[in-house]
Write a protein that holds these residues in place. Structure first.
Motif, short mmCIF file in Angstrom:
data_model
loop_
_atom_site.label_atom_id
_atom_site.label_comp_id
_atom_site.label_asym_id
_atom_site.label_seq_id
_atom_site.Cartn_x
_atom_site.Cartn_y
_atom_site.Cartn_z
N ARG A 20 0.70 -1.34 0.01
CA ARG A 20 -0.01 -0.06 -0.18
C ARG A 20 0.84 1.29 -0.03
O ARG A 20 0.41 2.39 -0.60
N SER A 21 2.16 1.16 0.56
CA SER A 21 3.11 2.49 0.52
C SER A 21 3.49 2.63 -0.94
O SER A 21 3.91 3.72 -1.26
N GLN A 22 3.83 1.37 -1.54
CA GLN A 22 4.62 1.47 -2.67
C GLN A 22 3.72 1.86 -4.05
O GLN A 22 3.88 2.49 -4.96
N LYS A 23 2.46 1.18 -3.77
CA LYS A 23 1.54 1.17 -4.93
C LYS A 23 0.46 2.54 -4.73
O LYS A 23 -0.53 2.53 -5.62
N GLY A 24 0.29 2.79 -3.61
CA GLY A 24 -0.79 3.65 -3.14
C GLY A 24 -1.97 3.06 -3.10
O GLY A 24 -2.32 1.93 -2.76
N LEU A 25 -3.37 3.67 -3.49
CA LEU A 25 -4.57 3.45 -3.37
C LEU A 25 -4.71 2.11 -4.07
O LEU A 25 -5.33 1.05 -3.39
N ASP A 26 -4.29 1.69 -5.14
CA ASP A 26 -4.36 0.47 -5.78
C ASP A 26 -3.60 -0.58 -5.20
O ASP A 26 -4.10 -1.72 -5.36
N LEU A 47 -10.94 17.56 4.65
CA LEU A 47 -9.78 17.31 5.79
C LEU A 47 -9.80 15.79 5.85
O LEU A 47 -10.47 15.06 5.98
N ASP A 48 -8.42 15.68 5.72
CA ASP A 48 -7.62 14.10 6.03
C ASP A 48 -7.11 13.94 7.17
O ASP A 48 -6.00 14.27 7.55
N LEU A 49 -7.81 13.25 8.14
CA LEU A 49 -7.10 13.13 9.49
C LEU A 49 -5.97 11.79 9.47
O LEU A 49 -6.53 10.62 9.20
N GLY A 50 -4.76 11.95 9.73
CA GLY A 50 -3.83 10.68 9.48
C GLY A 50 -3.69 10.56 8.29
O GLY A 50 -3.70 9.43 7.53
N CYS A 51 -3.20 11.60 7.51
CA CYS A 51 -3.29 11.45 5.86
C CYS A 51 -2.29 10.74 5.57
O CYS A 51 -2.12 10.26 4.28
N GLY A 52 -0.99 10.44 6.28
CA GLY A 52 0.07 9.41 5.69
C GLY A 52 0.94 9.90 4.79
O GLY A 52 1.12 11.14 4.55
N TYR A 53 1.07 9.12 3.78
CA TYR A 53 1.73 9.44 2.42
C TYR A 53 0.60 10.56 1.50
O TYR A 53 1.07 11.02 0.53
N GLY A 54 -0.62 10.94 1.95
CA GLY A 54 -1.28 11.68 1.27
C GLY A 54 -2.26 11.32 0.06
O GLY A 54 -2.53 11.95 -0.72
N TRP A 55 -2.20 10.04 -0.08
CA TRP A 55 -2.95 9.37 -1.21
C TRP A 55 -4.05 9.66 -1.28
O TRP A 55 -4.97 10.20 -2.44
#
Lengths: 245, 245
Positions: A20-26, A47-55
């Motif tokens: 999930r970190s490498q490919k993002g949403l997909d 507003l995105d709470l805990g957005c992480g990588y921002g996907w």
């Protein structure tokens, strides 16, 4: 003291190797189900709470949001997010979501992906979210499923040959801190019952629009461990609307 | 073929020894939580699906319902119900709930206590209930929790000394028939995910008012096994309102 595990170098590096970190949403098994619950973003303040990588911030912006605020406690996550996303309508802010301050009615949509199980006081947070949202606004989040967080280890029970027997549920009604193992590291998570998740929303004046336990997508079944995810619910997706008072 | 286990002499006798059978509503651990979800019965037409001994029918009548229809597949259960209840506004009818026929808008309240896990096709039933209910009508039910029905055995996992280790979850997303053991007898029950329970209601135009996993009452903790019920969710209580179209 709010834990900031994602700024731990070792943990962050392991997390950055996940699909999930490498490919993002997909690369996220639950994404296709979560996407169905998202509102029309055109012209919205998000507003995105805990957005992480921002996907999810990027997704909202690409789908017409006029303003997207991504917040996360982790500096490293936000650095990665800022590198990925240079759209002028998207802002990132380092802050624990429990400490955020916004004016009433500041947003039309509040999102959160897999972050609320790090929050100790869910009702206090939902009270804030309800106030930050304009009436009729959308609140969509994913969280680790209460079945997954209850016992604490977040691991299967195996036989002596290492085969999965079943998933353990224990301490279900004892809400609170769990010493979970995630990516081989100890992480503090908070277990809450399904009752608490749903009744808190209803008590704050939200109308429930959807409650979905996402199944692993058929075309990801060949990923390691994915077929076993048919045996337990690991995540809970919720969509709700802030009632017009 | 719908199973009618409660007309099996041996099973019926065992069931009649349970605390909930002997003491009625006060003997049922979930009753106090369920009672909070019930609507005002005054002047209402009430349908109770799988009414068993008729405890909930009697309660509705005593609280002002003008008509109460209790239905059950089991002749023995209804005989016991008729003995208990001789109120003229309460009627009992032997029929599998899947086979009931009522006109549109026949009831203001539909209740069901711990019976839906015997029903194969929940969406078809909910579609009927929605039609039988008048707009604004109340639908309140209890059912065995998906965590409790998923694996199938409905029993704890024990260590070699007979101590409880945890409760097993397995086959969660594989809905359908389970060969459960209840009171030492094999009974067919149907497992459904939480998603199916909630999304079916929402899809049929119900508004969710409450979703509660009842905890064992503090003053019943000395009953055998009750303290262990803090370790797993066994029941799910749901209250919903038929939306005014």
């Amino acid at each position: 003291m709010k834990e900031n595990k994602y700024d731990d170098q070792k943990f962050f590096e392991k997390y950055s190797q996940m699909t999930r970190s490498q490919k993002g949403l997909d690369g996220a098994g639950e994404w296709r189900e979560l996407e169905k619950l998202l509102p029309d973003f055109r012209g919205k303040r998000v507003l995105d709470l805990g957005c992480g990588y921002g996907w999810h911030c990027i997704y909202a912006a690409k789908h017409g949001a006029k303003l997207v605020e991504g917040t996360d406690i982790s500096k490293r996550m936000l650095e990665a997010a800022r590198e990925k996303c240079r759209m002028e309508q998207v802002h990132f802010m380092q802050c624990a979501m429990e400490d955020l301050k916004y004016d009433k009615g500041s947003f039309d949509v509040v999102l959160s992906s897999l972050a609320f199980h790090y929050v100790r006081d869910f009702p206090a947070l939902v009270e804030n979210i309800r106030r930050w949202l304009t009436p009729g606004g959308a609140f969509v989040f994913s969280v680790e499923h209460p079945v997954f967080t209850a016992e604490g280890s977040q691991d299967w029970v195996y036989d002596d040959k290492g085969n999965i027997l079943h998933f353990p549920v224990d301490r279900y009604y004892f809400e609170g801190e769990r010493d979970a193992v995630f990516l081989g590291e100890h992480v503090v998570k908070y277990h809450r019952t399904l009752t608490t998740y749903v009744q808190t929303l209803l008590a704050e004046g939200f109308v429930l629009d959807a409650l979905v336990e996402p199944q692993p997508p058929k075309d990801m079944m060949d990923l390691p461990g994915m077929a076993d995810e048919m045996r337990r619910p690991m995540m809970l997706l919720v969509a709700a609307t802030a009632a017009k008072k």
